[in-house]
Scaffold this motif. Structure first.
Motif, PDB file in Angstrom:
ATOM      1  N   ARG A 120     -44.772  26.076 -13.291  1.00 38.33           N
ATOM      2  CA  ARG A 120     -46.042  26.753 -14.364  1.00 38.33           C
ATOM      3  C   ARG A 120     -46.043  26.183 -15.226  1.00 38.33           C
ATOM      4  O   ARG A 120     -46.791  26.170 -16.161  1.00 38.33           O
ATOM      5  CB  ARG A 120     -44.881  28.190 -14.223  1.00 38.33           C
ATOM      6  CG  ARG A 120     -46.273  29.314 -15.065  1.00 38.33           C
ATOM      7  CD  ARG A 120     -46.038  30.581 -15.727  1.00 38.33           C
ATOM      8  NE  ARG A 120     -44.525  30.013 -16.481  1.00 38.33           N
ATOM      9  CZ  ARG A 120     -44.096  29.935 -18.047  1.00 38.33           C
ATOM     10  NH1 ARG A 120     -45.343  29.780 -18.630  1.00 38.33           N
ATOM     11  NH2 ARG A 120     -43.086  29.671 -18.202  1.00 38.33           N
ATOM     12  N   ILE A 121     -44.618  25.744 -15.746  1.00 37.42           N
ATOM     13  CA  ILE A 121     -44.362  25.386 -17.777  1.00 37.42           C
ATOM     14  C   ILE A 121     -45.642  24.454 -17.982  1.00 37.42           C
ATOM     15  O   ILE A 121     -45.348  23.385 -16.517  1.00 37.42           O
ATOM     16  CB  ILE A 121     -42.808  25.378 -17.516  1.00 37.42           C
ATOM     17  CG1 ILE A 121     -42.927  25.012 -19.459  1.00 37.42           C
ATOM     18  CG2 ILE A 121     -42.203  24.162 -17.176  1.00 37.42           C
ATOM     19  CD1 ILE A 121     -40.934  25.049 -20.072  1.00 37.42           C
ATOM     20  N   GLY A 122     -45.839  24.035 -19.008  1.00 39.64           N
ATOM     21  CA  GLY A 122     -45.942  22.541 -19.399  1.00 39.64           C
ATOM     22  C   GLY A 122     -45.039  21.730 -19.432  1.00 39.64           C
ATOM     23  O   GLY A 122     -44.355  22.272 -19.822  1.00 39.64           O
ATOM     24  N   VAL A 123     -45.948  20.435 -19.120  1.00 44.24           N
ATOM     25  CA  VAL A 123     -44.579  19.411 -19.486  1.00 44.24           C
ATOM     26  C   VAL A 123     -45.155  17.558 -20.242  1.00 44.24           C
ATOM     27  O   VAL A 123     -46.450  17.503 -19.967  1.00 44.24           O
ATOM     28  CB  VAL A 123     -43.616  18.488 -18.353  1.00 44.24           C
ATOM     29  CG1 VAL A 123     -43.023  20.159 -17.470  1.00 44.24           C
ATOM     30  CG2 VAL A 123     -44.814  18.549 -16.984  1.00 44.24           C
ATOM     31  N   GLY A 124     -43.998  17.770 -20.467  1.00 45.63           N
ATOM     32  CA  GLY A 124     -45.142  16.523 -21.496  1.00 45.63           C
ATOM     33  C   GLY A 124     -44.414  15.547 -22.553  1.00 45.63           C
ATOM     34  O   GLY A 124     -43.545  16.536 -22.252  1.00 45.63           O
ATOM     35  N   SER A 125     -44.564  14.103 -22.308  1.00 48.76           N
ATOM     36  CA  SER A 125     -43.524  12.969 -23.217  1.00 48.76           C
ATOM     37  C   SER A 125     -43.397  13.360 -24.773  1.00 48.76           C
ATOM     38  O   SER A 125     -44.626  13.146 -25.600  1.00 48.76           O
ATOM     39  CB  SER A 125     -44.259  12.176 -22.551  1.00 48.76           C
ATOM     40  OG  SER A 125     -45.292  11.483 -22.774  1.00 48.76           O
ATOM     41  N   ALA A 126     -42.861  13.619 -25.350  1.00 47.07           N
ATOM     42  CA  ALA A 126     -43.151  13.896 -26.627  1.00 47.07           C
ATOM     43  C   ALA A 126     -41.157  13.111 -27.698  1.00 47.07           C
ATOM     44  O   ALA A 126     -40.212  13.688 -27.542  1.00 47.07           O
ATOM     45  CB  ALA A 126     -42.304  15.344 -26.984  1.00 47.07           C
ATOM     46  N   ILE A 127     -41.719  11.506 -27.542  1.00 47.31           N
ATOM     47  CA  ILE A 127     -42.223  10.874 -27.426  1.00 47.31           C
ATOM     48  C   ILE A 127     -42.591   9.583 -26.294  1.00 47.31           C
ATOM     49  O   ILE A 127     -41.133   9.376 -25.839  1.00 47.31           O
ATOM     50  CB  ILE A 127     -43.047  10.222 -28.448  1.00 47.31           C
ATOM     51  CG1 ILE A 127     -42.330   9.105 -29.056  1.00 47.31           C
ATOM     52  CG2 ILE A 127     -43.965  10.707 -29.362  1.00 47.31           C
ATOM     53  CD1 ILE A 127     -42.130   8.553 -29.934  1.00 47.31           C
ATOM     54  N   ARG A 132     -50.266  19.852 -15.553  1.00 48.02           N
ATOM     55  CA  ARG A 132     -49.665  20.464 -15.799  1.00 48.02           C
ATOM     56  C   ARG A 132     -49.155  19.819 -17.167  1.00 48.02           C
ATOM     57  O   ARG A 132     -48.223  19.621 -18.818  1.00 48.02           O
ATOM     58  CB  ARG A 132     -48.095  21.281 -15.930  1.00 48.02           C
ATOM     59  CG  ARG A 132     -48.442  22.057 -14.847  1.00 48.02           C
ATOM     60  CD  ARG A 132     -47.069  23.163 -14.623  1.00 48.02           C
ATOM     61  NE  ARG A 132     -46.581  22.663 -13.216  1.00 48.02           N
ATOM     62  CZ  ARG A 132     -45.403  22.081 -13.154  1.00 48.02           C
ATOM     63  NH1 ARG A 132     -44.586  22.312 -14.396  1.00 48.02           N
ATOM     64  NH2 ARG A 132     -45.139  21.598 -12.452  1.00 48.02           N
ATOM     65  N   PHE A 133     -49.035  17.898 -17.340  1.00 53.61           N
ATOM     66  CA  PHE A 133     -48.787  17.256 -18.206  1.00 53.61           C
ATOM     67  C   PHE A 133     -49.972  17.235 -19.110  1.00 53.61           C
ATOM     68  O   PHE A 133     -51.301  16.910 -19.477  1.00 53.61           O
ATOM     69  CB  PHE A 133     -48.580  16.046 -17.427  1.00 53.61           C
ATOM     70  CG  PHE A 133     -48.240  14.800 -17.759  1.00 53.61           C
ATOM     71  CD1 PHE A 133     -46.883  14.715 -18.666  1.00 53.61           C
ATOM     72  CD2 PHE A 133     -49.069  13.691 -17.783  1.00 53.61           C
ATOM     73  CE1 PHE A 133     -46.159  13.746 -19.170  1.00 53.61           C
ATOM     74  CE2 PHE A 133     -48.328  12.169 -18.685  1.00 53.61           C
ATOM     75  CZ  PHE A 133     -47.388  12.407 -19.079  1.00 53.61           C
ATOM     76  N   THR A 134     -48.982  16.842 -20.746  1.00 55.03           N
ATOM     77  CA  THR A 134     -50.106  16.012 -22.247  1.00 55.03           C
ATOM     78  C   THR A 134     -48.718  14.908 -21.318  1.00 55.03           C
ATOM     79  O   THR A 134     -47.829  14.687 -22.370  1.00 55.03           O
ATOM     80  CB  THR A 134     -49.431  17.065 -23.025  1.00 55.03           C
ATOM     81  OG1 THR A 134     -50.363  18.008 -22.524  1.00 55.03           O
ATOM     82  CG2 THR A 134     -50.272  16.704 -24.113  1.00 55.03           C
ATOM     83  N   LEU A 135     -49.523  14.241 -22.372  1.00 54.66           N
ATOM     84  CA  LEU A 135     -48.867  12.503 -22.374  1.00 54.66           C
ATOM     85  C   LEU A 135     -48.713  12.453 -23.821  1.00 54.66           C
ATOM     86  O   LEU A 135     -50.009  12.638 -24.420  1.00 54.66           O
ATOM     87  CB  LEU A 135     -50.140  11.020 -22.132  1.00 54.66           C
ATOM     88  CG  LEU A 135     -49.726   9.666 -22.112  1.00 54.66           C
ATOM     89  CD1 LEU A 135     -48.072   9.491 -21.544  1.00 54.66           C
ATOM     90  CD2 LEU A 135     -50.400   8.872 -21.763  1.00 54.66           C
ATOM     91  N   GLY A 136     -47.604  12.155 -24.870  1.00 53.84           N
ATOM     92  CA  GLY A 136     -47.265  12.177 -26.014  1.00 53.84           C
ATOM     93  C   GLY A 136     -47.040  10.632 -26.114  1.00 53.84           C
ATOM     94  O   GLY A 136     -46.066  10.358 -25.174  1.00 53.84           O
ATOM     95  N   LEU A 137     -47.751  10.011 -27.282  1.00 50.74           N
ATOM     96  CA  LEU A 137     -47.723   8.757 -27.526  1.00 50.74           C
ATOM     97  C   LEU A 137     -47.188   8.601 -29.241  1.00 50.74           C
ATOM     98  O   LEU A 137     -47.462   9.178 -29.578  1.00 50.74           O
ATOM     99  CB  LEU A 137     -48.154   8.124 -26.814  1.00 50.74           C
ATOM    100  CG  LEU A 137     -49.156   7.783 -25.406  1.00 50.74           C
ATOM    101  CD1 LEU A 137     -50.315   7.183 -25.572  1.00 50.74           C
ATOM    102  CD2 LEU A 137     -47.913   7.375 -24.670  1.00 50.74           C
TER     103      LEU A 137
END
Length: 337
Positions: A54-61, A86-91
């Motif tokens: 469920r939880i959103g996952v992301g690269s930060a950064i 659910r993924f956000t690409l943090g760059l």
């Protein structure tokens, strides 16, 4: 309403996965992991995605340099598929020294322009099923013709957030990103005087609305029965972040030029205690939540109002691995829903 997440930047891969699972069980909205000399954001986020539902996952950064656009596009594509959207690409690019010394970048000039070239290219590469992608730019070139059927990505567009500290890099978010990853040392004054105007300038240049750019914040959070212990832990992390010379002008814009000069002098002298001592109460009030659980709840509620999403983050500079784990557990338990 601000959504709430947790940032994991310490410990091994198992720790990262386990913390994300506990954060999901506690009702957190997002979990973020970055990379450093000894850490991969891509592998971390893959483990986080595989262990949760469920939880959103992301690269930060994740570092936008050191990977080709195609490799980065495919990493993001598979992470989004693994997480079922659910993924956000943090760059981010890191500092000039990191770009050259860590990633072998031969042209470190124009990091903002580099990012503005990369992000539209990534979005084109996610649509490779529609046909060839040919690009010749200042920083990147590719000439890719699909040689077999390529399935479309799970989502037509994966959210991309970019990190920025100086005004020009923050402007990138306004021009081409879905969100800005704010540095942990950002202040209300810097948001009002520098960051928001930069987003607006960037958005205007590409015909977008500044309201389309989400703000993702990082709140340094230290919880302990001893308020003084928690204060020093939070102060140590602030000192770590403002120690590089490049942050002097940024801190001056927030009214903390004198403290930063002391911190940077102590850093050059390798005096960690003096670095911590130089962090003022005013800096802490703007950049961290610290103290008992009740103290921290109140402070987080005040600080997170700046953002669309706020990720809580345990200090690690000068702390033992055991203390980081203990504090991270306290954060999750304190803010469990």
């Amino acid at each position: 309403m601000t959504t709430r997440g947790i940032t994991v930047l310490a410990g091994g891969l198992k720790d990262t996965r386990d913390i994300t699972v506990r954060a999901e069980q506690a009702g957190f909205d997002g979990a973020w992991s970055g990379e450093f000399l000894n850490r991969s954001a891509v592998v971390s986020v893959a483990a986080m995605a595989a262990a949760t539902t469920r939880i959103g996952v992301g690269s930060a950064i994740a570092y936008a340099v050191g990977r080709s656009p195609l490799v980065l596009a495919n990493d993001a594509r598979f992470l989004d598929e693994m997480s079922e959207g659910r993924f956000t690409l943090g760059l981010g690019t890191g500092t000039r020294g990191m770009m050259v010394g860590w990633h072998g970048v031969t042209d470190p000039d124009g990091p903002a322009s580099r990012m503005e070239e990369l992000i539209p290219l990534l979005r084109r590469l996610w649509q490779l099923h529609e046909g060839p992608v040919v690009h010749e730019g200042r920083f990147y070139s590719c000439n890719i013709t699909p040689t077999a059927d390529i399935e479309p990505p799970l989502r037509p567009e994966i959210p991309i957030y970019t990190a920025g500290v100086n005004a020009r890099m923050i402007e990138v978010a306004g021009r081409v990103s879905n969100g800005l990853i704010c540095h942990p040392t950002i202040t209300d004054q810097y948001l009002g005087d520098v960051a928001r105007p930069a987003i607006e300038r960037g958005a205007e240049k590409t015909g977008r609305s500044a309201s389309d750019v989400a703000l993702k914040g990082v709140i340094i959070t230290a919880i302990a029965d001893s308020v003084e212990q928690a204060r020093r832990e939070a102060a140590a992390q602030i000192a770590f972040y403002v120690a590089p010379k490049a942050y002097g002008t940024v801190m001056e814009a927030s009214g903390f030029g004198a403290e930063t000069a002391e911190i940077q002098a102590a850093f050059r002298a390798k005096d960690h205690d003096a670095m911590v001592d130089a962090v003022s109460d005013a800096m802490l009030a703007e950049m961290a939540a610290y103290g008992t659980t009740d103290d921290v709840r109140e402070q987080v509620e005040r600080l997170e109002k700046r953002y669309d999403h706020a990720a809580l983050y345990s200090p690690s500079f000068t702390l033992s691995a055991e203390r980081v784990a203990e504090n991270t557990t306290a954060i999750i338990e304190t803010f469990a829903r």
